[in-house]
Enzyme design. Structure first.
Site, PDB file in Angstrom:
ATOM      1  N   ASP A  40      -1.031  20.392  34.958  1.00 37.10           N
ATOM      2  CA  ASP A  40       0.467  20.298  35.676  1.00 37.10           C
ATOM      3  C   ASP A  40       1.206  21.866  35.553  1.00 37.10           C
ATOM      4  OD1 ASP A  40       0.135  17.453  36.077  1.00 37.10           O
ATOM      5  OD2 ASP A  40       0.847  17.290  34.107  1.00 37.10           O
ATOM      6  N   GLU A 195       3.662  13.130  44.493  1.00 37.31           N
ATOM      7  CA  GLU A 195       4.073  13.453  43.299  1.00 37.31           C
ATOM      8  C   GLU A 195       4.129  15.153  43.191  1.00 37.31           C
ATOM      9  OE1 GLU A 195       2.106  11.448  40.481  1.00 37.31           O
ATOM     10  OE2 GLU A 195       0.197  12.590  40.545  1.00 37.31           O
TER      11      GLU A 195
END
Length: 522
Positions: A40, A195
């Protein structure tokens, strides 16, 4: 008290194959710029320097922060969340804790926003310097994971994904107070789990970059744009703008590419950092989701084109394993608390500092009844496995362990997915070395060897094909007492959002002294 030597964090060299040096400046390389469990990624530029952060889930400290002046060589300069007051991790697992962070810089201040799943939800922290100190958490009302910030004209906007919808609101950047209602602005292209939203502005358009498909094989990056930050947003007709879930990339070792962030360098060239994972032994990955990078150009129609519209250029299995990597060792210099501990070292949940004591040339671990499987703040400290071919070695004196206790080296993927080589003491007080693996509901201890001297050297040697457990009186006398296949430690088998962490531990009662820990690339 702990004192571990600060590793000069050296990453894989891209001097010969980094995209900045390629003739057409359009091809990214299938080697991570930050290998091992660094998922991420989010990046920002401040002047001529770049700063990058990653998620950390159940580990403390949280959110490593890296610095680079060329985006080729990244050095860890700290951890954003380095105090228990910032990072409550009670009962956190490889499925919870700190999810995707975003780092931004505005008006002389750094902002990091993220989600503590199971520990309070969305919050942000701020700092004048990227090394910290970072503020206490500023808690936010809008929920959903993977929050991000966008600053413009004195306003601060927040995006996240409650109810699988990208939602936008305005907040007070100082207090976190929500100033406008949450408004839906995009639901993506129809892929599951929209997302990881980020907003950018270029050429009069607001661009909204998101991830879809889940952080697995179908992971992909899509983008939309609008003349107004509130929308409506127009989907790029060429979505997804980057994915390896396509025919052209089906034979690539790197899969699951997604969750990206864009940055413009000082020369006007755009780049995207994103996560991906490397398969070994078929469709298995155990090192975790890693940080990759690829160049970006803007089409005549005003859309970003990532990596020339192509998959990452394959450079062969284990390409990242060729780099040498410095060892970590425990020193004999007195220190207070965790302050002088190398930035790359991690604990499972919030550590009990009384269980880690510096004594002379050793780090003394005071055992706890909590095992690695129990997942209740076990006595464990480790670092990420960043290469498929490496050896982790530790020297341990187990003479202070009580009967029924053990200490050793573990390769830890999740609380019900780990393996270790240890020195144990049976109920009669005799010492032995053995190996153990825990794979979901399966647990087995094997290779037990009785020893007269509780002072031994233990090692876990890894190749793409196996973990091998070794012991001896020193590095030169190591002998094997068992193996396990790495795919049994993979996300596909034992689960979790993390990668393998290699560390030292003690469980039961009593103490064990670790005189050294080395990580070397084979």
């Amino acid at each position: 008290m702990i004192n571990l030597k600060h590793i000069a964090f050296t990453l894989v060299s891209f001097l010969l194959c980094h995209p900045l040096l390629l003739a057409d400046n359009r091809i990214g390389i299938a080697s991570p710029v930050i290998p091992g469990f660094h998922p991420d990624p989010s990046v920002c530029r401040v002047g001529n320097d770049y700063y990058l952060v990653n998620s950390t889930f159940q580990y403390f400290p949280g959110v490593p922060i890296f610095k680079s002046s060329d985006m080729k060589h990244w050095r860890q300069i700290g951890n954003v969340l380095d105090r228990a007051s910032q990072l409550p991790l009670a009962n956190a697992s490889s499925w919870t804790g700190i999810y995707a962070p975003t780092i931004r810089h505005h008006d002389g201040r750094f902002y990091m926003i993220t989600t503590n799943v199971g520990g309070g939800g969305n919050f942000m922290v701020t700092a004048e310097k990227p090394e910290g100190p970072w503020s206490e958490p500023i808690w936010l009302s809008q929920q959903g994971i993977d929050p991000s910030l966008y600053f413009e004209d004195g306003k601060c906007y927040m995006v996240s994904n409650p109810d699988n919808t990208i939602m936008l609101c305005e907040i007070d950047a100082s207090t976190g107070r929500q100033l406008s209602e949450s408004r839906p602005i995009w639901r993506g292209t129809g892929g599951r789990y929209p997302e990881g939203p980020h907003i950018y502005k270029k050429g009069g358009y607001y661009y909204l970059l998101i991830s879809e498909g889940g952080t697995e094989i179908a992971h992909k990056l899509t983008i939309a744009r609008s003349r107004s930050i509130y929308g409506p947003y127009e989907s790029n007709p060429d979505n997804p703008i980057f994915t390896h879930c396509r025919m052209a990339a089906q034979s690539s070792q790197v899969q699951g590419t997604g969750h990206g962030d864009l940055v413009e360098d000082a020369d006007g060239q755009w780049w995207m950092v994103f996560l991906g994972f490397r398969f070994y032994n078929g469709s298995y990955h155990h090192l975790g989701r890693e940080t990759f990078m690829a160049p970006v150009v803007w089409s005549d129609g005003g859309w970003p084109v990532v990596n020339g519209g192509q998959p990452l250029a394959d450079v062969g299995v284990n390409s990242a394993d060729a780099a040498s990597y410095p060892s970590a060792e425990i020193l004999n210099t007195a220190a207070n608390g965790f302050a002088l501990m190398g930035h790359e070292w991690l604990f499972i949940q919030n550590p009990d500092s009384s269980k880690y004591e510096h004594r002379g040339s050793a780090l003394r671990l005071h055992a706890t009844e909590s095992t690695l499987t129990d997942n209740r703040r076990p006595t464990f400290v480790g670092r990420r496995q960043q290469h498929a071919s490496m050896t982790a070695t530790a020297t341990v004196d187990a003479s202070l362990l009580q009967p029924g206790s053990e200490a050793g080296i573990a390769a830890y993927k999740i609380n019900d997915g780990h393996c270790e080589v240890m020195v144990g003491r049976d109920d009669s007080g005799k010492y032995y070395v053995a190996t153990r693996y825990r794979l979901k509901s399966l647990e087995k201890t094997s290779g037990k060897q009785w020893i007269d001297n509780p002072k031994v050297t233990l090692a876990i040697k890894s190749t793409p094909d196996k973990y091998e457990f070794l012991y001896g009186n020193g590095k030169e006398s190591l002998k094997s007492i068992g193996t396990i296949e790495p795919q049994l430690m993979s996300t596909e088998v034992v689960g979790g959002f993390t990668g393998v962490i290699l560390g030292i531990y003690a469980q039961g009662q009593g103490s064990a002294d670790f005189g050294r820990f080395d990580y070397n690339v084979n």
